[in-house]
Design an enzyme around this catalytic site. Structure first.
Site, PDB file in Angstrom:
ATOM      1  N   GLU A 101       0.861  -1.193   0.000  1.00 42.82           N
ATOM      2  CA  GLU A 101       0.000   0.000   0.000  1.00 42.82           C
ATOM      3  C   GLU A 101       0.891   1.236   0.000  1.00 42.82           C
ATOM      4  OE1 GLU A 101      -2.005   0.780   3.651  1.00 42.82           O
ATOM      5  OE2 GLU A 101      -2.927   2.612   2.885  1.00 42.82           O
ATOM      6  N   CYS A 105       4.030   9.422  -1.301  1.00 43.43           N
ATOM      7  CA  CYS A 105       4.870   9.498  -2.503  1.00 43.43           C
ATOM      8  C   CYS A 105       5.076  10.981  -2.773  1.00 43.43           C
ATOM      9  CB  CYS A 105       4.123   8.834  -3.670  1.00 43.43           C
ATOM     10  SG  CYS A 105       4.770   9.244  -5.296  1.00 43.43           S
ATOM     11  N   VAL A 113       8.575  17.524 -11.958  1.00 39.10           N
ATOM     12  CA  VAL A 113       8.437  17.542 -13.421  1.00 39.10           C
ATOM     13  C   VAL A 113       9.794  17.400 -14.124  1.00 39.10           C
ATOM     14  CG1 VAL A 113       7.011  18.496 -15.270  1.00 39.10           C
ATOM     15  CG2 VAL A 113       6.592  19.226 -12.963  1.00 39.10           C
ATOM     16  N   GLY A 115      11.151  14.125 -13.942  1.00 43.99           N
ATOM     17  CA  GLY A 115      11.253  12.676 -14.109  1.00 43.99           C
ATOM     18  C   GLY A 115      11.541  11.910 -12.822  1.00 43.99           C
ATOM     19  N   ILE A 145      -3.986  11.982  -9.412  1.00 46.58           N
ATOM     20  CA  ILE A 145      -4.510  10.830 -10.167  1.00 46.58           C
ATOM     21  C   ILE A 145      -3.786  10.678 -11.506  1.00 46.58           C
ATOM     22  CG2 ILE A 145      -6.554  10.011 -11.445  1.00 46.58           C
ATOM     23  CD1 ILE A 145      -8.236  10.868  -9.080  1.00 46.58           C
TER      24      ILE A 145
HETATM   25  N1  COA Z   1      -1.014  16.193 -12.395  1.00 46.02           N
HETATM   26  C1  COA Z   1      -0.956  15.768 -13.678  1.00 46.02           C
HETATM   27  N2  COA Z   1       0.160  15.195 -14.228  1.00 46.02           N
HETATM   28  C2  COA Z   1       1.242  15.095 -13.424  1.00 46.02           C
HETATM   29  C3  COA Z   1       1.262  15.536 -12.082  1.00 46.02           C
HETATM   30  C4  COA Z   1       0.073  16.102 -11.564  1.00 46.02           C
HETATM   31  N3  COA Z   1      -0.030  16.544 -10.304  1.00 46.02           N
HETATM   32  N4  COA Z   1       2.489  15.305 -11.562  1.00 46.02           N
HETATM   33  C5  COA Z   1       3.219  14.736 -12.548  1.00 46.02           C
HETATM   34  N5  COA Z   1       2.452  14.614 -13.651  1.00 46.02           N
HETATM   35  C6  COA Z   1       2.870  13.996 -14.921  1.00 46.02           C
HETATM   36  C7  COA Z   1       4.033  14.717 -15.574  1.00 46.02           C
HETATM   37  O1  COA Z   1       3.602  15.777 -16.404  1.00 46.02           O
HETATM   38  C8  COA Z   1       4.670  13.588 -16.375  1.00 46.02           C
HETATM   39  O2  COA Z   1       3.953  13.360 -17.567  1.00 46.02           O
HETATM   40  P1  COA Z   1       4.715  12.947 -18.960  1.00 46.02           P
HETATM   41  O3  COA Z   1       5.379  11.623 -18.671  1.00 46.02           O
HETATM   42  O4  COA Z   1       3.607  12.856 -19.961  1.00 46.02           O
HETATM   43  O5  COA Z   1       5.700  14.035 -19.225  1.00 46.02           O
HETATM   44  C9  COA Z   1       4.451  12.361 -15.481  1.00 46.02           C
HETATM   45  O6  COA Z   1       3.331  12.700 -14.643  1.00 46.02           O
HETATM   46  C10 COA Z   1       5.642  12.032 -14.631  1.00 46.02           C
HETATM   47  O7  COA Z   1       6.190  13.216 -14.092  1.00 46.02           O
HETATM   48  P2  COA Z   1       7.470  13.250 -13.167  1.00 46.02           P
HETATM   49  O8  COA Z   1       8.312  14.435 -13.519  1.00 46.02           O
HETATM   50  O9  COA Z   1       8.144  11.932 -13.179  1.00 46.02           O
HETATM   51  O10 COA Z   1       6.787  13.486 -11.722  1.00 46.02           O
HETATM   52  P3  COA Z   1       7.249  14.491 -10.594  1.00 46.02           P
HETATM   53  O11 COA Z   1       8.704  14.351 -10.333  1.00 46.02           O
HETATM   54  O12 COA Z   1       6.753  15.847 -10.889  1.00 46.02           O
HETATM   55  O13 COA Z   1       6.464  13.910  -9.315  1.00 46.02           O
HETATM   56  C11 COA Z   1       4.532  13.960  -7.842  1.00 46.02           C
HETATM   57  C12 COA Z   1       5.037  13.818  -9.295  1.00 46.02           C
HETATM   58  C13 COA Z   1       3.008  13.836  -7.814  1.00 46.02           C
HETATM   59  C14 COA Z   1       5.127  12.861  -6.966  1.00 46.02           C
HETATM   60  C15 COA Z   1       4.995  15.366  -7.333  1.00 46.02           C
HETATM   61  O14 COA Z   1       4.360  16.351  -8.095  1.00 46.02           O
HETATM   62  C16 COA Z   1       4.696  15.635  -5.863  1.00 46.02           C
HETATM   63  O15 COA Z   1       5.501  15.318  -5.004  1.00 46.02           O
HETATM   64  N6  COA Z   1       3.543  16.259  -5.571  1.00 46.02           N
HETATM   65  C17 COA Z   1       3.189  16.617  -4.196  1.00 46.02           C
HETATM   66  C18 COA Z   1       2.860  15.410  -3.353  1.00 46.02           C
HETATM   67  C19 COA Z   1       1.769  14.554  -3.959  1.00 46.02           C
HETATM   68  O16 COA Z   1       0.755  15.033  -4.430  1.00 46.02           O
HETATM   69  N7  COA Z   1       1.981  13.220  -3.915  1.00 46.02           N
HETATM   70  C20 COA Z   1       1.074  12.227  -4.471  1.00 46.02           C
HETATM   71  C21 COA Z   1       0.053  11.769  -3.501  1.00 46.02           C
HETATM   72  S1  COA Z   1       0.727  10.854  -2.143  1.00 46.02           S
END
Ligand code: COA
Length: 229
Positions: A101, A105, A113, A115, A145
């Site tokens: 679970e 994250c 953004v 990777g 999501i």
């Molecule tokens: N909404 C829509 N798309 C998103 C997104 C979001 N909030 N966050 C990332 N993406 C997309 C990116 O555009 C990318 O798309 P692509 O492959 O088509 O270019 C893909 O997801 C992967 O992006 P990546 O750069 O690997 O992700 P990141 O390093 O930005 O991390 C999170 C994504 C969600 C972990 C980060 O934004 C974060 O820590 N957010 C705050 C905490 C959170 O909400 N955690 C999740 C719930 S526990």
């Protein structure tokens, strides 16, 4: 893969990252379990806990601390320059049902953004498989999501309810999502595998074109350049 007490170090997941690791630009990924955590692992757990507290402000700090340091939870972290924790995933492990679970994250706000979110999830999948898990479940925040969908999670839950019911926590304003961990998918070098398959496909297609010219699609940057000029 090197291993020290309570800590397993994975190599980089693409050739590019490998060279970055060698130049010290990007540190190796580290996965560790809290149950036999050494001093270094505890320092990493503290850093990833602080990262979650910063990035998930609606979650109580005490709750995050309790779960991150709980013995049933395992964490995967991404360390940059060997000191800075830039991404982390903490999962609760149910070995008896093969369920992981995903509790938290997050990626550091300055590193999003780029990777890291994808990389840390790939390492979490690889690690989960290495300890015998078959699927992930998580309650995804509505704004996350799309991120989970891009990591292969689905909101259609196919795993029988009796394997996870009453085990995982739900949160208001969130959606349950599932990821099936495949036994043979090379999660750590997917991009290499796809490039190799593409190359093989091109070779095969060329055989059937009878020596005629074979055109590949232009790169995105090329199209963009042509549109501007
Ligand atoms: N909404 C829509 N798309 C998103 C997104 C979001 N909030 N966050 C990332 N993406 C997309 C990116 O555009 C990318 O798309 P692509 O492959 O088509 O270019 C893909 O997801 C992967 O992006 P990546 O750069 O690997 O992700 P990141 O390093 O930005 O991390 C999170 C994504 C969600 C972990 C980060 O934004 C974060 O820590 N957010 C705050 C905490 C959170 O909400 N955690 C999740 C719930 S526990």
């Amino acid at each position: 893969m090197n291993s020290t007490a309570g800590q397993v170090e994975y190599g980089a997941d693409t050739p590019k990252m490998e060279s970055q690791t060698q130049t010290g630009e990007l540190g190796a990924y580290t996965t560790f379990r809290t149950e036999d955590a050494g001093e270094q692992s505890l320092a990493l757990l503290t850093s990833v806990k602080n990262l979650f507290v910063r990035q998930l402000p609606y979650m109580p700090r005490e709750y995050i601390t309790r779960l991150v340091f709980d013995r049933n939870h395992h964490s995967v972290v991404c360390v940059k320059n060997r000191v800075q924790v830039v991404a982390g995933i903490t999962m609760r492990v149910f070995l008896e049902t093969g369920l992981g679970e995903i509790a938290f994250c997050a990626v550091d706000a300055n590193e999003q953004v780029r990777g890291y979110g994808t990389r840390i999830m790939n390492h979490a999948k690889d690690y989960a498989r290495s300890i015998g898990l078959h699927f992930f479940l998580t309650y995804a925040d509505n704004q996350a999501i799309e991120y989970f969908r891009k990591q292969g999670f689905s909101d259609v839950i196919t795993v029988p309810k009796e394997r996870w019911k009453d085990r995982i926590k739900d949160y208001r304003g969130s959606t349950p999502m599932e990821f099936i961990i495949r036994p043979n998918t090379p999660y750590l070098n997917l991009s290499d595998v796809i490039s190799t398959q593409k190359l093989k496909l091109m070779e095969k297609a060329q055989q059937f074109t009878n020596g005629a010219n074979f055109y590949s699609t232009p790169k995105r940057g090329q199209i963009w350049k042509e549109m501007i000029l």
